[in-house]
Scaffold this active site. Structure first.
Site, PDB file in Angstrom:
ATOM      1  N   GLU A 124       0.821  -1.213   0.000  1.00  0.00           N
ATOM      2  CA  GLU A 124       0.000   0.000   0.000  1.00  0.00           C
ATOM      3  C   GLU A 124       0.858   1.267   0.000  1.00  0.00           C
ATOM      4  O   GLU A 124       0.623   2.203   0.768  1.00  0.00           O
ATOM      5  CB  GLU A 124      -0.963  -0.010   1.185  1.00  0.00           C
ATOM      6  N   ASP A 174      -8.468  -8.939   4.000  1.00  0.00           N
ATOM      7  CA  ASP A 174      -8.194  -7.854   4.935  1.00  0.00           C
ATOM      8  C   ASP A 174      -9.231  -7.763   6.051  1.00  0.00           C
ATOM      9  O   ASP A 174     -10.101  -6.890   5.990  1.00  0.00           O
ATOM     10  CB  ASP A 174      -8.149  -6.517   4.152  1.00  0.00           C
ATOM     11  N   GLU A 234     -12.600  -2.288  12.087  1.00  0.00           N
ATOM     12  CA  GLU A 234     -12.592  -1.533  10.829  1.00  0.00           C
ATOM     13  C   GLU A 234     -13.716  -1.950   9.902  1.00  0.00           C
ATOM     14  O   GLU A 234     -14.389  -1.100   9.311  1.00  0.00           O
ATOM     15  CB  GLU A 234     -11.231  -1.736  10.140  1.00  0.00           C
TER      16      GLU A 234
HETATM   17  C1  GCV Z   1      -2.539   0.351   8.560  1.00  0.00           C
HETATM   18  C2  GCV Z   1      -6.065  -2.044   5.490  1.00  0.00           C
HETATM   19  C3  GCV Z   1      -6.498  -0.856   6.295  1.00  0.00           C
HETATM   20  C4  GCV Z   1      -5.366   0.137   6.463  1.00  0.00           C
HETATM   21  C5  GCV Z   1      -4.196  -0.591   7.107  1.00  0.00           C
HETATM   22  C6  GCV Z   1      -3.816  -1.773   6.229  1.00  0.00           C
HETATM   23  C7  GCV Z   1      -2.706  -2.589   6.847  1.00  0.00           C
HETATM   24  O1  GCV Z   1      -5.815  -1.680   4.182  1.00  0.00           O
HETATM   25  O2  GCV Z   1      -7.601  -0.258   5.691  1.00  0.00           O
HETATM   26  O3  GCV Z   1      -5.807   1.195   7.258  1.00  0.00           O
HETATM   27  O4  GCV Z   1      -3.092   0.263   7.260  1.00  0.00           O
HETATM   28  O5  GCV Z   1      -4.928  -2.611   6.078  1.00  0.00           O
HETATM   29  O6  GCV Z   1      -3.020  -3.528   7.554  1.00  0.00           O
HETATM   30  O7  GCV Z   1      -1.550  -2.272   6.642  1.00  0.00           O
END
Ligand code: GCV
Length: 721
Positions: free
Chosen positions: A313, A387, A415
Site C-alpha cells: 500500500e 483484509d 474496521e
Molecule cells: C494500517 C487495510 C487498512 C489500512 C491498514 C492496512 C494494513 O488496508 O484499511 O488502514 O493500514 O490494512 O493492515 O496495513
C-alpha cells in the site's frame, strides 16, 4: 534457578453486609473493577480465607503484583488486606519442601518440573492442610507471579471457589502483542475510541496514570508486548527526540512485564539519516540500522524489536532496490539480534499492478522465501487472505512456510465490523481461524498449532491484535468492545479457551455475577458476529463496504484501483454472483493443502459460509436449505437485521440489572446498529437485484428507499490520516 512466589494465607473471618452496586459507571475500570463481592455467603468465605499477603522478594514487577492484590482484595473483600511479612522464610520453605495435600506443587517443587513453567507460567495452589492451609502463587519469574496474582483476583471477581486450588498455567504462545496503529499526530488509523493514548506532546516528562492502567489491563490477560506506532510508519519515531518519549513509556510498561516495540519505516536511513539509499544490502544502510539499534537499546534495554510494513500500500521497502522481503527483514534482524530483539515482517502485500487475484499475492511472494529469514524474524500474517473481513477463510500462508515462525495478526479494532458503534464479539471469529485445520502435516494441523510453534517445533511463537484502544474514557468506545481486547488477550494466552468461557468471565467482571444477566449477555455476544456477517457479507461475500471509510455498505464502490473496488470481489452479473477461485477461476484454492482445496472446491462439501468466496454461482443455485441462492441471500440479510433487533430486546430485558450509564450507552449504540443493519440489508439486496432481476419474496418488509439513496450516505466517515 530461583523460585519466586507470593503467598496469601488463611485467617479469621469478619462479618460483612450486602452492597449491590448500581452506581453509574463510565467503563474506565474495564474488567478490573474490584467492587465488593455482592454475595454475602461468598464474601464471608473469601474474607475468612484471605487475611494477608506474604512475599519473598521485591522487584518492580513484584511491587505491581502486590499493589494489584492489595487494591483488588481490599475492594472485593471490602477490608484492608495487609502485607504481613516480606522475605518470608516460611513461604520459602513451602516451595522448597514438598507441601502436603497438593500433588501439583509436589511435582512442581522439583526444579526440572518448575522449568516447564517457563518465564510466564505460574501455579496458584492450596498447600498445607487443616488449619494450616495457604494459597500459594509460585513462578520462576516475577512476571509469572504477576500473572498468577491476576488469576487469583479473577477467581474472586467471577465468584469461583478458592478452597482447593490446583491451577497450573503456561501460555501457549510466547509473544502476545498489541499493535497500535497510532500516529505521531495523535490520530489512530482505524481507531474508533478517540485519539491516541500516547500523549507525545507531554512525554517524556508527564506520565499519565492511564499508561499504568493500560499496562495493568494488558498484564491481567497476559499481553506482554506492545507496538505503539502505526505500521504506516513515520521515520521520526526513531529519532532521539521520540526515542526518549518511548523510553519513558517503556519504564511504565516494564513494571507490568510489557516490552515496547516500534514500527520501522524502511526509508528511515534516507528520511532521517541523511543517506542516499535504504538498500538493505548496502553496507552504509546496514551500519545505520545497527547503530540505530544500539541507540535504542541504550535507552530501552528490554526493547522488543521492530514491526515492518514494506512494499505494501505504497510503503517503502526492499523491493524498491530490487531486493526481497527476506533481505529487508534480515538486515533489521541482524541489527537487533545482539540485543535479543525480534523483527515482525508483515506479509500483507498486494499490488494492483499484479494481474493475479489479490487473495493469492501474499502467498506467492512469501512462500519462495521460506527458510531464508534470520532466526529472530517472524512473518506476520493477517488471519485471512484479504483484509480483516467479517468472515474470511484462513490465510493460505498458515502451514505453507514450515521453516519460518508465523505470527498471527488479528484486528481487534472493528474496521470492517461496524467500527465504533456495533456490538460484535470477536472471539468466535478468532476461534474460527485458530481452530481451522490447514492439513499442512495431515489432519490435526490447526492454525493454532502453526502459530504456537508446536507444528514445526519453532522456539519463537507469536500473536498480535490491532488494538481498539484510544483515549475515550472507557478506552474502546463501545462498552462491549472492551470484551474484544479481553478476548484477544485470553486467547493469546490459551487458544483452547472457548468463546463462551471468555465471554462469561468478561461479563462477570465487567458487569455482574447475576446468572440471568450472564445468560442473556452471553447469548447476545455469542450471536453478534454471525448476525453481523448476515447483514453485511453473508455466504462468503467480502469487501463490499464503502471504499472511503469501510463503515457502511458499498457494493457499488467502483473508484480507484481495481482491487479496492467492490465489483472486483462480488462479481455480480446477470448470471450470478461470487468470486470463482477454483481451477476455472483464479485458482486461489490451489494455495491450500489438497484436502482443504478439495473440500472447498466441491460444491457438495464447501461450507456455505465460504460459498461466494470461492465460487461464482447462478442466482437459482440451490442452497442446503432448499432455497435458491437469491432467496437465501435475502433471508441471510433479513435475519441479520432481526438478530440486531433481538439483541435490542435482550438488552432491554436487562434494564435495572446494570447501571444506567452503561445501560443507556449500549442501548443507544444498538439503535445505531439496527439502523445501519437495515441500511446494509436494503442497499445490498436492491443493488444485487439489478443483476438477479428477481423479486424480494413476499413476507419480508419492503426496503423504504432505493439503493441509490443509500449510495449517497457517507456513513460514520472517519478520515484516514
Ligand atoms: C494500517 C487495510 C487498512 C489500512 C491498514 C492496512 C494494513 O488496508 O484499511 O488502514 O493500514 O490494512 O493492515 O496495513
Amino acid at each position: 534457578m530461583q523460585i519466586k512466589f507470593k503467598r496469601i494465607f488463611l485467617a479469621l473471618f469478619v462479618m460483612c453486609g450486602l452492597w449491590l452496586s448500581l452506581r453509574a459507571e463510565d467503563g474506565y475500570r474495564l474488567w478490573l473493577r474490584y467492587d465488593k463481592i455482592d454475595n454475602p455467603t461468598l464474601l464471608l468465605s473469601y474474607r475468612k480465607a484471605i487475611t494477608g499477603i506474604q512475599m519473598d522478594e521485591q522487584s518492580a514487577i513484584f511491587a505491581s503484583a502486590l499493589n494489584e492484590l492489595k487494591t483488588g482484595l481490599s475492594g472485593l473483600l471490602d477490608k484492608e488486606v495487609f502485607v504481613v511479612a516480606k522475605n518470608s522464610p516460611v513461604a520459602g520453605s513451602l516451595v522448597a519442601g514438598t507441601p502436603q495435600g497438593n500433588s501439583l506443587v509436589a511435582s512442581f517443587t522439583h526444579p526440572e518440573e518448575m522449568k516447564k513453567l517457563g518465564d510466564d507460567g505460574y501455579l496458584v495452589i492450596t498447600v498445607g492442610s487443616g488449619n494450616n492451609q495457604h494459597l500459594l502463587i509460585a513462578a520462576n519469574t516475577d512476571k509469572g507471579v504477576l500473572y498468577g496474582s491476576f488469576h487469583l483476583l479473577r477467581l474472586l471477581q467471577t465468584h469461583q471457589p478458592i478452597d482447593r486450588l490446583n491451577i497450573c498455567e503456561i501460555p501457549k504462545i510466547k509473544c502476545r502483542l498489541l499493535n497500535h496503529w497510532d500516529n505521531l499526530d495523535g490520530s489512530v488509523e482505524r481507531g474508533y475510541a478517540g485519539t491516541s493514548l500516547w500523549d507525545w506532546h507531554k512525554l517524556p516528562e508527564y506520565l499519565s496514570p492511564r499508561y499504568t492502567d493500560y499496562a495493568r489491563a494488558n498484564a491481567s490477560v497476559g499481553i506482554n508486548g506492545t507496538v505503539i506506532t502505526n505500521v504506516n510508519a513515520n521515520a521520526r519515531a526513531l529519532t532521539p527526540e521520540y526515542l526518549e518519549k518511548v523510553a519513558a513509556l517503556a519504564t511504565v510498561f516494564r513494571r507490568y512485564g510489557i516490552r515496547v516495540f516500534l514500527t520501522a519505516r524502511f526509508s528511515s536511513p534516507i528520511e532521517t539519516g541523511g543517506l542516499k539509499t535504504a538498500d538493505p544490502l548496502d553496507a552504509g544502510v546496514q551500519q545505520w540500522w545497527n547503530e540505530k539499534a544500539d541507540e535504542i537499546y541504550k535507552l530501552i534495554p528490554d526493547f522488543g524489536g521492530f514491526l515492518i510494513k514494506a512494499n505494501s500500500e505504497g510503503q517503502p521497502g526492499p523491493q524498491d532496490y530490487g531486493r526481497n522481503h527476506a533481505d529487508g527483514a534480515n538486515m533489521l534482524a541482524k541489527a537487533v539480534a545482539p540485543h535479543g530483539g525480534i523483527v515482525m515482517w508483515r506479509a500483507f502485500v498486494y499490488s494492483h499492478e499484479v494481474p493475479d487475484d489479490r487473495a493469492k499475492q501474499s502467498y506467492s511472494e512469501f512462500t519462495p522465501l521460506d527458510g531464508k529469514f534470520e532466526k529472530n524474524v517472524f512473518v506476520q500474517v493477517k488471519n485471512g487472505p484479504i483484509d480483516f473481513q467479517p468472515r474470511e477463510p484462513f490465510h493460505p500462508l498458515f502451514g505453507a512456510m514450515p521453516k519460518t515462525p508465523i505470527m498471527m495478526e488479528f484486528q481487534i479494532t472493528q474496521e470492517y465490523l461496524g467500527q465504533g458503534t456495533h456490538l460484535v464479539y470477536l472471539a468466535p471469529l478468532f476461534k474460527e481461524v485458530l481452530d481451522a485445520d490447514t492439513y499442512a502435516k495431515g489432519k490435526g494441523s490447526e492454525v493454532a498449532k502453526v502459530i504456537d510453534g508446536t507444528l514445526e517445533d519453532h522456539p519463537l511463537s507469536g500473536i498480535a491484535g490491532v488494538a481498539n484502544i484510544g483515549n475515550d474514557r472507557n478506552w474502546c468506545g463501545h462498552p462491549f468492545a472492551q470484551s474484544n481486547w479481553y478476548a484477544f488477550g485470553r486467547l493469546a494466552w490459551n487458544h483452547q479457551l472457548s468463546s463462551e468461557t471468555i465471554a462469561g468471565e468478561w461479563i462477570r467482571m465487567t458487569f455482574n455475577n447475576d446468572a440471568g444477566f450472564i445468560a442473556v449477555a452471553t447469548k447476545m455476544m455469542m450471536q453478534s458476529r454471525e448476525t453481523t456477517v448476515n447483514y453485511m457479507t453473508p455466504l462468503g461475500l467480502h469487501h463490499i463496504m464503502a471504499f472511503e471509510h469501510h463503515s457502511g455498505p458499498g457494493p457499488w464502490s467502483n473508484i480507484g484501483r481495481a482491487d479496492w473496488t467492490s465489483p472486483y470481489y462480488h462479481r455480480a452479473d446477470s448470471l450470478g454472483i461470487g468470486f470463482d477461485r477454483t481451477s476455472t477461476g483464479s485458482s486461489a484454492l490451489s494455495q491450500y493443502a489438497p484436502e482443504v482445496a478439495a473440500e472447498w472446491a466441491d460444491l457438495r462439501t464447501c461450507p456455505e459460509k465460504y460459498l461466494l468466496w470461492f465460487h461464482h454461482l447462478p442466482w437459482d443455485y440451490k442452497l442446503n436449505s432448499g432455497e435458491t441462492l437469491w432467496n437465501g441471500l435475502i433471508s441471510h440479510y433479513y435475519s441479520g437485521v432481526e438478530g440486531v433487533r433481538k439483541m435490542q430486546k435482550d438488552w432491554e430485558s436487562l434494564r435495572g440489572k446494570v447501571d444506567v450509564q452503561r445501560f443507556e450507552h449500549v442501548e443507544a449504540y444498538l439503535k445505531i446498529q439496527e439502523k445501519e443493519a437495515v441500511w446494509w440489508r436494503n442497499s445490498c439486496i436492491q443493488y444485487f437485484q439489478q443483476f438477479s432481476n428477481l423479486p424480494i419474496p413476499v413476507g419480508y418488509e419492503k426496503p423504504e428507499m432505493p439503493w441509490e439513496y443509500y449510495k449517497k450516505l457517507t456513513g460514520r466517515k472517519i478520515l484516514r490520516f
